[in-house]
Design a protein around this motif. Structure first.
Motif, short mmCIF file in Angstrom:
data_model
loop_
_atom_site.label_atom_id
_atom_site.label_comp_id
_atom_site.label_asym_id
_atom_site.label_seq_id
_atom_site.Cartn_x
_atom_site.Cartn_y
_atom_site.Cartn_z
N GLY A 206 0.83 -1.20 0.00
CA GLY A 206 0.00 0.00 0.00
C GLY A 206 0.86 1.25 0.00
N ILE A 207 0.22 2.39 -0.02
CA ILE A 207 0.93 3.65 0.04
C ILE A 207 0.99 4.07 1.51
CG2 ILE A 207 0.91 6.07 -0.66
CD1 ILE A 207 -0.73 5.13 -3.11
N PRO A 208 2.19 4.22 2.07
CA PRO A 208 2.28 4.63 3.46
C PRO A 208 1.65 6.00 3.68
CG PRO A 208 4.42 3.95 2.60
CD PRO A 208 3.47 4.00 1.45
N ALA A 209 1.13 6.22 4.87
CA ALA A 209 0.48 7.50 5.18
C ALA A 209 1.44 8.67 5.00
CB ALA A 209 -0.06 7.47 6.61
N SER A 210 2.72 8.44 5.27
CA SER A 210 3.70 9.52 5.12
C SER A 210 3.90 9.92 3.66
CB SER A 210 5.04 9.10 5.73
OG SER A 210 5.52 7.94 5.07
N ASP A 211 3.55 9.03 2.72
CA ASP A 211 3.71 9.34 1.30
C ASP A 211 2.39 9.68 0.61
OD1 ASP A 211 6.38 8.83 1.53
OD2 ASP A 211 6.26 6.78 0.76
N ALA A 212 1.31 9.75 1.36
CA ALA A 212 0.00 10.01 0.75
C ALA A 212 -0.04 11.37 0.05
CB ALA A 212 -1.09 9.91 1.81
N ALA A 213 0.56 12.39 0.67
CA ALA A 213 0.55 13.73 0.06
C ALA A 213 1.37 13.74 -1.24
CB ALA A 213 1.10 14.76 1.04
N LEU A 214 2.52 13.05 -1.23
CA LEU A 214 3.35 12.97 -2.43
C LEU A 214 2.61 12.26 -3.56
CD1 LEU A 214 6.10 13.25 -3.89
CD2 LEU A 214 6.71 11.06 -2.88
N TYR A 215 1.94 11.15 -3.23
CA TYR A 215 1.19 10.41 -4.24
C TYR A 215 0.04 11.26 -4.79
CZ TYR A 215 -1.52 6.81 -6.54
OH TYR A 215 -2.21 6.09 -7.47
N ALA A 216 -0.67 11.95 -3.90
CA ALA A 216 -1.79 12.80 -4.34
C ALA A 216 -1.30 13.91 -5.27
CB ALA A 216 -2.51 13.39 -3.13
N GLN A 217 -0.15 14.50 -4.96
CA GLN A 217 0.40 15.56 -5.79
C GLN A 217 0.82 15.03 -7.16
OE1 GLN A 217 0.45 18.75 -5.30
NE2 GLN A 217 1.79 19.42 -6.94
N SER A 218 1.46 13.86 -7.18
CA SER A 218 1.93 13.32 -8.46
C SER A 218 0.78 12.81 -9.32
CB SER A 218 2.94 12.20 -8.22
OG SER A 218 2.33 11.12 -7.56
N ALA A 219 -0.34 12.44 -8.72
CA ALA A 219 -1.48 11.92 -9.48
C ALA A 219 -2.58 12.96 -9.65
CB ALA A 219 -2.04 10.68 -8.78
N ARG A 220 -2.28 14.22 -9.41
CA ARG A 220 -3.32 15.26 -9.43
C ARG A 220 -3.95 15.46 -10.80
NH1 ARG A 220 1.58 17.59 -9.42
NH2 ARG A 220 2.00 19.30 -10.83
N PHE A 221 -3.23 15.16 -11.88
CA PHE A 221 -3.79 15.32 -13.23
C PHE A 221 -4.28 13.99 -13.79
CE2 PHE A 221 -0.57 18.81 -13.10
CZ PHE A 221 -1.49 19.84 -12.98
N GLY A 222 -4.36 12.98 -12.96
CA GLY A 222 -4.81 11.66 -13.40
C GLY A 222 -3.63 10.75 -13.66
N VAL A 223 -3.91 9.48 -13.71
CA VAL A 223 -2.89 8.47 -13.94
C VAL A 223 -3.27 7.71 -15.20
CG1 VAL A 223 -1.75 6.45 -12.98
CG2 VAL A 223 -2.48 8.27 -11.47
N ASP A 224 -2.34 7.65 -16.14
CA ASP A 224 -2.56 6.95 -17.40
C ASP A 224 -2.20 5.49 -17.22
OD1 ASP A 224 -2.86 6.13 -19.98
OD2 ASP A 224 -1.20 7.30 -20.79
N ALA A 225 -3.18 4.61 -17.30
CA ALA A 225 -2.92 3.18 -17.12
C ALA A 225 -2.07 2.61 -18.25
CB ALA A 225 -4.23 2.42 -17.03
N GLY A 226 -2.11 3.21 -19.42
CA GLY A 226 -1.34 2.71 -20.57
C GLY A 226 -0.07 3.50 -20.82
N ILE A 227 0.55 4.02 -19.77
CA ILE A 227 1.72 4.88 -19.95
C ILE A 227 2.88 4.14 -20.59
CG2 ILE A 227 2.61 4.52 -17.62
CD1 ILE A 227 2.74 7.79 -19.64
#
Length: 176
Positions: free
Chosen positions: A90-111
């Motif tokens: 899972g995503i650790p709570a300490s990295d939740a803000a970093l993950y939210a910031q990096s995925a703010r424009f959406g995540v492309d499943a076919g990258i």
């Protein structure tokens, strides 16, 4: 003398014709033609069998589920590093803000497929020479030559700034 010249012309024409018959297919990274090979990381040997203290300690079988000998590399790595195996995957709570910031424009499943197609287009556009295309020469390094990092120049730049580079190779004798 003309007979020898005619034979050479025929031989060269035959070689060019045979070279043109080879199926080019879809060029892959570094022009490898093996296609999709086995995934060596998907093969994980099972853990050793263990006999529990009593047979009543055995869990109920779960069809399609995990058993005690299945490897769980993520949980094993978490334990080896002093963490909790329940936190693995899972995503650790300490990295939740970093993950939210990096995925703010959406995540492309076919990258991966998108990047592979863009890379193929880039290498085709930067190939340049018709003979390289004709003979399917590896042009990977040539296509990315302008984007590469000069390791020695970068090392010299960091050393000039006074930054310690402990993982860099040692200086040569006589080098200042």
């Amino acid at each position: 003398m003309q007979a020898g010249y005619g034979r050479a012309v025929i031989a060269v024409a035959a070689m060019v014709t045979l070279a043109a018959c080879g199926g080019k297919g879809d060029p892959q990274l570094m022009n490898l033609r093996a296609g999709q090979g086995p995934d060596e990381f998907a093969i994980v040997p099972p853990k050793a069998l263990e006999m529990p203290e009593s047979l009543s300690d055995l869990p109920e079988p779960t069809p399609g589920g995990f058993n005690r000998t299945d490897q769980n590399p993520e949980a094993d790595a978490a334990v080896a590093l002093g963490g909790k195996p329940s936190a693995a995957g899972g995503i650790p709570a300490s990295d939740a803000a970093l993950y939210a910031q990096s995925a703010r424009f959406g995540v492309d499943a076919g990258i991966r497929a998108t990047l592979a197609a863009e890379d193929l287009d880039w290498r085709r556009d930067n190939n340049g020479r018709p003979l390289e295309r004709l003979f399917n020469v590896n042009v990977y390094y040539k296509a990315y030559r302008k984007q590469r990092l000069d390791q020695q120049a970068e090392l010299a730049r960091w050393r000039a700034l006074g930054v310690r580079t402990p993982s860099a190779p040692p200086r040569k004798i006589g080098e200042e």
